[in-house]
Design an enzyme around this catalytic site. Sequence first.
Site, PDB file in Angstrom:
ATOM      1  N   LYS A 149       4.193 -46.179  14.016  1.00  0.00           N
ATOM      2  CA  LYS A 149       5.344 -46.760  14.719  1.00  0.00           C
ATOM      3  C   LYS A 149       6.553 -46.772  13.775  1.00  0.00           C
ATOM      4  O   LYS A 149       6.412 -47.065  12.578  1.00  0.00           O
ATOM      5  CB  LYS A 149       4.993 -48.176  15.179  1.00  0.00           C
ATOM      6  CG  LYS A 149       6.065 -48.845  16.039  1.00  0.00           C
ATOM      7  CD  LYS A 149       5.615 -50.218  16.527  1.00  0.00           C
ATOM      8  CE  LYS A 149       6.669 -50.885  17.382  1.00  0.00           C
ATOM      9  NZ  LYS A 149       6.237 -52.202  17.914  1.00  0.00           N
TER      10      LYS A 149
ATOM     11  N   SER B 279       6.893 -53.068  22.955  1.00  0.00           N
ATOM     12  CA  SER B 279       7.777 -52.114  22.297  1.00  0.00           C
ATOM     13  C   SER B 279       7.048 -50.907  21.716  1.00  0.00           C
ATOM     14  O   SER B 279       7.667 -49.898  21.391  1.00  0.00           O
ATOM     15  CB  SER B 279       8.540 -52.821  21.173  1.00  0.00           C
ATOM     16  OG  SER B 279       7.638 -53.248  20.163  1.00  0.00           O
TER      17      SER B 279
ATOM     18  N   SER C 165       3.703 -56.672  22.350  1.00  0.00           N
ATOM     19  CA  SER C 165       4.101 -55.273  22.149  1.00  0.00           C
ATOM     20  C   SER C 165       2.981 -54.324  21.749  1.00  0.00           C
ATOM     21  O   SER C 165       3.206 -53.117  21.634  1.00  0.00           O
ATOM     22  CB  SER C 165       5.216 -55.189  21.099  1.00  0.00           C
ATOM     23  OG  SER C 165       6.430 -55.614  21.658  1.00  0.00           O
TER      24      SER C 165
END
Length: 493
Positions: A79, A159, A183
């Site tokens: 990420k 997210s 998330s």
Amino acid sequence: MSELTSLTIAEARARLQAKEFSALELTEAYISAIEAANDKINAYVTVTPDKAREMAKASDERIAAGKAGALEGIPLGIKDLFATRDVHTQACSHILDGFQPKYESTVTGNLWDDGAVMLGKLNMDEFAMGSSNETSHYGNVINPWRETGSNRQIVPGGSSGGSAAAVAAHLCAGATATDTGGSIRQPAAFTGTVGIKPTYGRCSRWGIVAFASSLDQAGPIARDVRDAAILLKSMASTDAKDTTSVDLPVPDYEAAIGQSLKGLRIGIPKEYRVDGMPEEIEALWQKGIAWLKDAGAEIVDISLPHTKYALPAYYIVAPAEASSNLARYDGVRYGLRVDGKDIVDMYEKTRAEGFGKEVKRRIMIGTYVLSAGYYDAYYLRAQKVRTLIKRDFEQVFDAGVDAILTPATPSSAFGIADETLAADPVAMYLNDIFTVTVNMAGLPGLSVPAGLDRKGLPLGLQLIGKPFEEETLFRTAHAIEQAAGKFTPEKWW
């Protein structure tokens, strides 16, 4: 999907050890998959093929020498919130343009120490603020799943949307992610993958771009429960550089998988039956309850009375911490700089151009609730509510409940640029209704795929555990996974 990219981490690990193929061959298969699919799915914002090949060759040498690490030769996506030395790290924000850190986050460092291979950096909501991956400076990620008989593009959740989509589309064997209010778990539920937010303090936050420091926690998204356990074992550690890191040994999470559920007490909180919840979600929950009963667990009804206050309290605490954390982005030392007539003008112009709409909204909310006249009325009160939420969980666990079963999300994935959600930020925030309590209380939470809705989209169930008892979650989630089966999207990309 080639045969190599369809292997789970556990399968690839065994076959690498048996020398059925090399780490370089496995890495090349993933690089080819990314090249073929990324322009359609937009999961990666930076691909690092040369670095991946170099790391894979080193893995092959260690395997040949009998010195293989726990993740030797396994290709992962990272990420964009995790600092990776000399590689794009921008939290998918315009304000961090061109930033390449000269240091490595503790979590990614742990993964490389165990032999993992980096394929690249994954797309996400800007500064991890979002539930649909539509706030990214690099455009939205497309969910690999499609509604039956439809070509409509749907969101992967957020997210960590890039992490979830890349895992579901077999563009990496597993991925790192972070969870501030859901998330990891919400995108995992939307993409038919497994995601675990470990207990606060289990994984170091050092080298991860901060959103809300008292809520953020790193964790993995993987194809199945076993892979999530393998990844968390490598990601978790004690870290002197992070004062919130807990000095506890990291257990062998994989060993918990397959253990009997006999004697486990699973709580079902009545407060998670919210108004307007689709019948499919309730039916899925009942199915999960039946599966756990069949596996030998005892089901008990519980109450978590302060649940209804969790979402409003979260959307005070998280923006307040974000407004403090994001004050450091000013255009002076790194990232974007928009020149102005003086330094204050430069700050203002840089922040105005550098931050997206959702990030600005949260900074404004956070600055407002921390301001002199409103601190007591909002921020202080939200922190008191947080204490009450934590106490609710403590009382339930003290009464002998081992884990709690709830839905992971109030619906399956929705369409990109959904007009209702675009016009109403609060409607978007409601996606976190089942997940934020876990962050507010610092507990571990896991989302496991449990079925498909009438549109053919995946739905997840959430398990919430006692602090640092992630093994119970893996053990229980495995029973659900065995009963529900595994879910893979039909390939269109």
